[in-house]
Design an enzyme around this catalytic site. Structure first.
Site, PDB file in Angstrom:
ATOM      1  N   ARG A 178       0.824  -1.208   0.000  1.00  0.00           N
ATOM      2  CA  ARG A 178       0.000   0.000   0.000  1.00  0.00           C
ATOM      3  C   ARG A 178       0.858   1.258   0.000  1.00  0.00           C
ATOM      4  NH1 ARG A 178      -0.765  -3.623   3.430  1.00  0.00           N
ATOM      5  NH2 ARG A 178      -2.618  -4.958   3.498  1.00  0.00           N
ATOM      6  N   LYS A 220     -14.763   0.255  -3.458  1.00  0.00           N
ATOM      7  CA  LYS A 220     -15.047   0.131  -2.023  1.00  0.00           C
ATOM      8  C   LYS A 220     -14.378   1.240  -1.217  1.00  0.00           C
ATOM      9  CE  LYS A 220     -14.658  -1.469   2.285  1.00  0.00           C
ATOM     10  NZ  LYS A 220     -13.751  -0.966   3.324  1.00  0.00           N
ATOM     11  N   PRO A 237     -20.275   1.386   1.117  1.00  0.00           N
ATOM     12  CA  PRO A 237     -19.076   0.558   0.992  1.00  0.00           C
ATOM     13  C   PRO A 237     -19.449  -0.914   1.172  1.00  0.00           C
ATOM     14  CG  PRO A 237     -18.771   2.328   2.619  1.00  0.00           C
ATOM     15  CD  PRO A 237     -20.213   2.275   2.281  1.00  0.00           C
ATOM     16  N   ASP A 239     -18.026  -4.305   1.664  1.00  0.00           N
ATOM     17  CA  ASP A 239     -16.898  -5.164   1.987  1.00  0.00           C
ATOM     18  C   ASP A 239     -17.403  -6.593   2.147  1.00  0.00           C
ATOM     19  OD1 ASP A 239     -18.110  -5.469   4.431  1.00  0.00           O
ATOM     20  OD2 ASP A 239     -16.928  -3.913   5.373  1.00  0.00           O
ATOM     21  N   GLN A 277     -26.105   0.432   5.561  1.00  0.00           N
ATOM     22  CA  GLN A 277     -24.864  -0.314   5.418  1.00  0.00           C
ATOM     23  C   GLN A 277     -24.102  -0.406   6.729  1.00  0.00           C
ATOM     24  OE1 GLN A 277     -20.630  -0.259   5.559  1.00  0.00           O
ATOM     25  NE2 GLN A 277     -21.825   1.577   5.715  1.00  0.00           N
ATOM     26  N   PHE A 281     -23.468  -3.911   8.540  1.00  0.00           N
ATOM     27  CA  PHE A 281     -22.073  -4.333   8.713  1.00  0.00           C
ATOM     28  C   PHE A 281     -21.852  -4.875  10.126  1.00  0.00           C
ATOM     29  CE2 PHE A 281     -17.855  -2.992  10.353  1.00  0.00           C
ATOM     30  CZ  PHE A 281     -17.056  -3.834   9.602  1.00  0.00           C
TER      31      PHE A 281
END
Length: 293
Positions: A178, A220, A237, A239, A277, A281
């Site tokens: 990253r 995402k 998002p 995931d 969301q 989650f």
DNA sequence: ATTTGACCTGACTAT
DNA sequence: GGGTTCAGGTCAAAT
């Protein structure tokens, strides 16, 4: 050496549901520290402490930061979102009703875009403790020092600081692959190639397309930044956990690509898809060991 | 247009 | 301590 005269305490009234620890540790932000019920972290680039009181938040900050701190706190916790009204709408859905009652007072934050963007570029293929560790390493090595009473913290580094650090330095801070993404994105932002704040004024689709031009930013990560920093409550998002929640609980196990799931979520949950969301989650994550369906 | 595998590294959980 | 691990994905290459 700071003295107590450098510090101001401000009370912020909160008439909205707000679970402070849940919200600050929900995986939206990664740099809040808690000790004896006092949270330290940064709001609008200033070191502050937060404590929950009966009717709101007690905020400490340094004196030069006081003007506007009340407004900054209200904006950070999005206290202008009418969460009870959102709850009422979302509770028509059975899963969401469960999720909301289990995680009452979980709010979406309005974070600083640069820090949020960096955090979620680092989030890929990682987990929350590790993301927090990477953010802390970046700040400790490359951030500016702030003190507030007995507390000392490093601010999150600017795009300029991360750009001049470069990929190799960032790799030594354990960002792994990253590092290249963060370094290149920092160069782009530092050189004026992108003003993140203007994305608050543009449409969801346009802001998302712009973010996705950055290295290391896919759908995402873009949706995370749009939801948690750029005022786009329609951002969802998706995931692993949210995907499982959607597919297992709503779509009879059918597997769909990201954009199809997003379109379905918009159709089903807008205008509060982002909040839906966030609660699903948590609900799905909590269910992981209990074989709940 | 969709699918596949590489990618850094720390945390986690089960042998 | 290790691992057909797993973790809040992205990118480029190969169907």
């Amino acid at each position: 050496m700071s003295t107590s005269s450098d510090i101001a305490r401000v009370e912020v009234r909160v008439d909205q549901p707000l679970n402070l620890p849940l919200t600050l540790e929900s995986g939206q932000a990664f740099r809040w520290h808690e000790a004896d019920g006092v949270w330290s972290g940064f709001i609008r680039g200033e070191l502050v402490t937060l404590e929950r009181t009966d009717d709101g938040l007690s905020v400490q900050c340094s004196v030069p930061a006081v003007p506007g701190i009340q407004d900054a706190v209200q904006r950070y916790f999005r206290l202008d979102d009418d969460l009870p009204a959102i709850y009422e709408e979302l509770c028509k859905d059975e899963r969401l009703s469960e999720a909301i009652h289990q995680h009452w007072g979980l709010r979406i934050l309005r974070q600083e875009p640069w820090e949020c963007l960096t955090a979620f570029i680092c989030s890929q293929n990682s987990n929350i403790p590790r993301i927090a560790k990477m953010q802390e390493s970046l700040a400790n090595d490359l951030g500016q020092t702030y003190t507030l009473g007995g507390i000392q913290r490093q601010g999150f580094p600017t795009p300029e600081a991360l750009a001049s650090a470069g990929e190799e330095t960032l790799r030594t801070l354990a960002l792994g692959y990253r590092a290249k993404y963060v370094a290149k994105t920092a160069e782009i932002v530092a050189s004026g190639g992108l003003d993140l704040y203007t994305l608050r004024e543009t449409s969801y689709d346009e802001a998302k397309a712009t973010l996705m031009e950055l290295p290391g930013v896919g759908a995402k990560v873009a949706d995370c930044v749009l939801l948690f920093a750029l005022d786009k409550l329609e951002a969802v998002p998706i995931d692993r956990w949210v995907r499982r929640a959607f597919e297992e609980w709503y779509l009879d196990g059918e597997e769909l690509p990201y954009d199809k799931l997003l379109a379905w979520a918009h159709q089903t949950f807008n205008p509060n898809a982002g909040y839906a969301q966030q609660y699903l989650f948590f609900r799905r994550r909590q269910a992981k060991d209990k074989s709940l369906t």
